[in-house]
Design a protein around this motif. Structure first.
Motif, short mmCIF file in Angstrom:
data_model
loop_
_atom_site.label_atom_id
_atom_site.label_comp_id
_atom_site.label_asym_id
_atom_site.label_seq_id
_atom_site.Cartn_x
_atom_site.Cartn_y
_atom_site.Cartn_z
N LEU A 1 14.94 54.36 26.03
CA LEU A 1 13.50 53.91 26.20
C LEU A 1 12.54 54.68 25.24
CD1 LEU A 1 13.47 54.35 30.06
CD2 LEU A 1 13.65 52.25 28.71
N VAL A 2 13.00 55.93 24.75
CA VAL A 2 12.23 56.80 23.85
C VAL A 2 12.90 57.65 23.34
CG1 VAL A 2 11.80 58.66 25.61
CG2 VAL A 2 10.02 58.16 23.95
N VAL A 3 12.58 58.08 22.13
CA VAL A 3 13.19 59.36 21.65
C VAL A 3 12.24 60.27 21.28
CG1 VAL A 3 14.03 59.77 19.17
CG2 VAL A 3 14.40 57.43 19.99
N VAL A 4 12.66 61.56 21.47
CA VAL A 4 11.76 62.69 21.66
C VAL A 4 12.18 63.61 20.57
CG1 VAL A 4 11.04 64.59 23.08
CG2 VAL A 4 11.66 62.48 24.24
N ALA A 5 11.29 63.92 19.67
CA ALA A 5 11.51 64.98 18.79
C ALA A 5 11.21 66.28 19.29
CB ALA A 5 10.55 64.70 17.58
N LEU A 6 12.33 67.23 19.12
CA LEU A 6 12.15 68.73 19.75
C LEU A 6 12.31 69.77 18.48
CD1 LEU A 6 14.86 67.91 22.37
CD2 LEU A 6 12.13 68.20 22.77
N VAL A 7 11.26 70.59 18.49
CA VAL A 7 11.10 71.60 17.43
C VAL A 7 10.31 72.55 17.84
CG1 VAL A 7 9.61 70.15 15.92
CG2 VAL A 7 11.06 71.64 15.01
#
Length: 198
Positions: free
Chosen positions: A154-160
């Protein structure tokens, strides 16, 4: 692109709200200026996923499924390669790319419930001093082929961690400093079409 900026100096873009909100909600926004040296700790990853795990779901079906792809791994490169070109420009500096998928999308609330899990994860990310930038711009068929059967990406989440010293090309640099806007509440409210009395 380099950065040694501690999270306490990162520019904040608090929302101008009609009424006061919890700080985590008021300060949540989708940054693209990432610290390319930042690495997620195991406790942070566990906290993010635990927050998502405790989202509400219809009949407690818990349809959400996740892949945590850390920068520097083949999994990260594979997920990054499915992203739209504009997203790749800045997402390649994320500490991790989180693929969010739903299981049992034939159930009427699976997509809604999975969205709730990401909402809770994004609030926990703010608590951890992290950015969680959600992306819908990716090749769904290619990512689907890399996932187990029975789940839908459904979605890709960039974490940083964000960095105010990161230099972004346009149009992303302008978006990073632009003000935040939302429709006023009165434009979001609907009226029911009730049957007229006979």
């Amino acid at each position: 692109m380099t950065s040694t900026t501690p999270s306490s100096t990162v520019t904040e873009k608090a929302a101008t709200t009609a009424v006061p909100l919890n700080d985590l909600l008021a300060h949540r926004w989708s940054s693209r200026a990432f610290d390319p040296q930042h690495e997620l700790s195991e406790p942070q990853v566990s906290a993010l996923l635990e927050a998502a795990r405790w989202a509400p779901s219809a009949s407690n079906t818990q349809p959400w499924r996740f892949v945590v792809a850390r920068r520097g791994t083949a999994e990260f490169d594979a997920v990054l390669d499915t992203l739209a070109g504009g997203n790749q420009v800045w997402a390649r500096h994320a500490s991790a790319l989180l693929v969010v998928a739903a299981q049992g999308t034939d159930r009427p609330w699976a997509l809604y419930d999975t969205g709730q899990s990401v909402a809770l994860l994004s609030v926990q990310a703010g608590h951890e001093g992290l950015a969680a930038h959600q992306m819908g711009g990716f090749d769904r068929e290619r990512l689907q082929a890399a996932l187990p059967d029975g789940v839908t990406p459904l979605v890709v989440v960039a974490l940083v961690r964000r960095s105010e010293h990161t230099r972004l090309p346009e149009p992303f640099a302008g978006r990073e400093t632009a003000g935040r806007e939302r429709l006023p509440l009165e434009q979001l409210m609907l009226s029911l079409r009730l049957p007229t009395a006979s």
